[in-house]
Design a protein around this motif. Structure first.
Motif, PDB file in Angstrom:
ATOM      1  N   SER A 150       0.843  -1.186   0.000  1.00 17.91           N
ATOM      2  CA  SER A 150       0.000   0.000   0.000  1.00 17.91           C
ATOM      3  C   SER A 150       0.884   1.244   0.000  1.00 17.91           C
ATOM      4  N   THR A 151       0.482   2.243  -0.771  1.00 20.35           N
ATOM      5  CA  THR A 151       1.233   3.487  -0.865  1.00 20.35           C
ATOM      6  C   THR A 151       0.261   4.656  -0.866  1.00 20.35           C
ATOM      7  N   ILE A 152       0.603   5.715  -0.176  1.00 19.99           N
ATOM      8  CA  ILE A 152      -0.197   6.931  -0.217  1.00 19.99           C
ATOM      9  C   ILE A 152       0.485   7.883  -1.188  1.00 19.99           C
ATOM     10  N   LEU A 153      -0.293   8.397  -2.114  1.00 23.56           N
ATOM     11  CA  LEU A 153       0.245   9.237  -3.172  1.00 23.56           C
ATOM     12  C   LEU A 153      -0.670  10.437  -3.350  1.00 23.56           C
ATOM     13  N   LYS A 154      -0.144  11.639  -3.250  1.00 22.36           N
ATOM     14  CA  LYS A 154      -0.955  12.830  -3.481  1.00 22.36           C
ATOM     15  C   LYS A 154      -1.099  13.026  -4.987  1.00 22.36           C
ATOM     16  N   GLU A 169       3.794  13.638  -7.374  1.00 19.01           N
ATOM     17  CA  GLU A 169       5.151  13.198  -7.057  1.00 19.01           C
ATOM     18  C   GLU A 169       5.497  12.022  -7.972  1.00 19.01           C
ATOM     19  N   PRO A 170       6.782  11.703  -8.106  1.00 22.63           N
ATOM     20  CA  PRO A 170       7.177  10.613  -8.997  1.00 22.63           C
ATOM     21  C   PRO A 170       6.561   9.266  -8.578  1.00 22.63           C
ATOM     22  N   VAL A 171       6.241   8.438  -9.553  1.00 23.03           N
ATOM     23  CA  VAL A 171       5.732   7.089  -9.284  1.00 23.03           C
ATOM     24  C   VAL A 171       6.712   6.065  -9.836  1.00 23.03           C
ATOM     25  N   TRP A 172       6.703   4.874  -9.302  1.00 19.03           N
ATOM     26  CA  TRP A 172       7.669   3.845  -9.683  1.00 19.03           C
ATOM     27  C   TRP A 172       6.991   2.603 -10.247  1.00 19.03           C
ATOM     28  N   PHE A 173       5.724   2.712 -10.604  1.00 21.25           N
ATOM     29  CA  PHE A 173       4.993   1.565 -11.128  1.00 21.25           C
ATOM     30  C   PHE A 173       5.403   1.290 -12.562  1.00 21.25           C
ATOM     31  N   GLU A 174       5.337   0.024 -12.958  1.00 17.05           N
ATOM     32  CA  GLU A 174       5.618  -0.344 -14.339  1.00 17.05           C
ATOM     33  C   GLU A 174       4.543   0.238 -15.247  1.00 17.05           C
ATOM     34  N   GLU A 175       4.913   0.639 -16.435  1.00 17.37           N
ATOM     35  CA  GLU A 175       3.949   1.146 -17.409  1.00 17.37           C
ATOM     36  C   GLU A 175       2.902   0.073 -17.686  1.00 17.37           C
ATOM     37  N   GLY A 176       1.644   0.418 -17.642  1.00 16.90           N
ATOM     38  CA  GLY A 176       0.556  -0.523 -17.920  1.00 16.90           C
ATOM     39  C   GLY A 176       0.110  -1.336 -16.714  1.00 16.90           C
ATOM     40  N   LYS A 177       0.761  -1.180 -15.580  1.00 12.69           N
ATOM     41  CA  LYS A 177       0.401  -1.940 -14.384  1.00 12.69           C
ATOM     42  C   LYS A 177      -0.978  -1.511 -13.900  1.00 12.69           C
ATOM     43  N   GLU A 178      -1.816  -2.491 -13.556  1.00 14.43           N
ATOM     44  CA  GLU A 178      -3.137  -2.198 -13.023  1.00 14.43           C
ATOM     45  C   GLU A 178      -3.046  -1.996 -11.525  1.00 14.43           C
TER      46      GLU A 178
END
Length: 76
Positions: free
Chosen positions: A2-6, A18-27
């Protein structure tokens, strides 16, 4: 995980602030909570401690006893 992201909603799109680190296309599963307005947050902070001095010792004893009894009911 779980991550909190503004983020900000603009033109029909939710954009991270803010920057995200998820893979492109990740659901992802997204839970949305509106941030409290400055006025609401300020009123909340101003009310902190407003009960100080208004509660007598007898009332605090009743709370303590009630908590002890509820814990005994749970552990039995």
């Amino acid at each position: 995980m779980s991550t909190i992201l503004k983020a900000r909603y603009s033109e029909g799109i939710i954009k991270p602030l803010e920057p995200v680190w998820f893979e492109e296309g990740k659901e992802l599963v997204v839970t949305i909570e509106e941030e409290a307005s400055r006025g609401a947050k300020q009123r909340f902070e101003q009310s902190a401690g407003s009960w100080r001095g208004l509660i007598d010792e007898g009332f605090l004893d009743e709370i303590y006893i009630a908590r002890m009894l509820s814990q005994k009911e749970i552990t039995i």
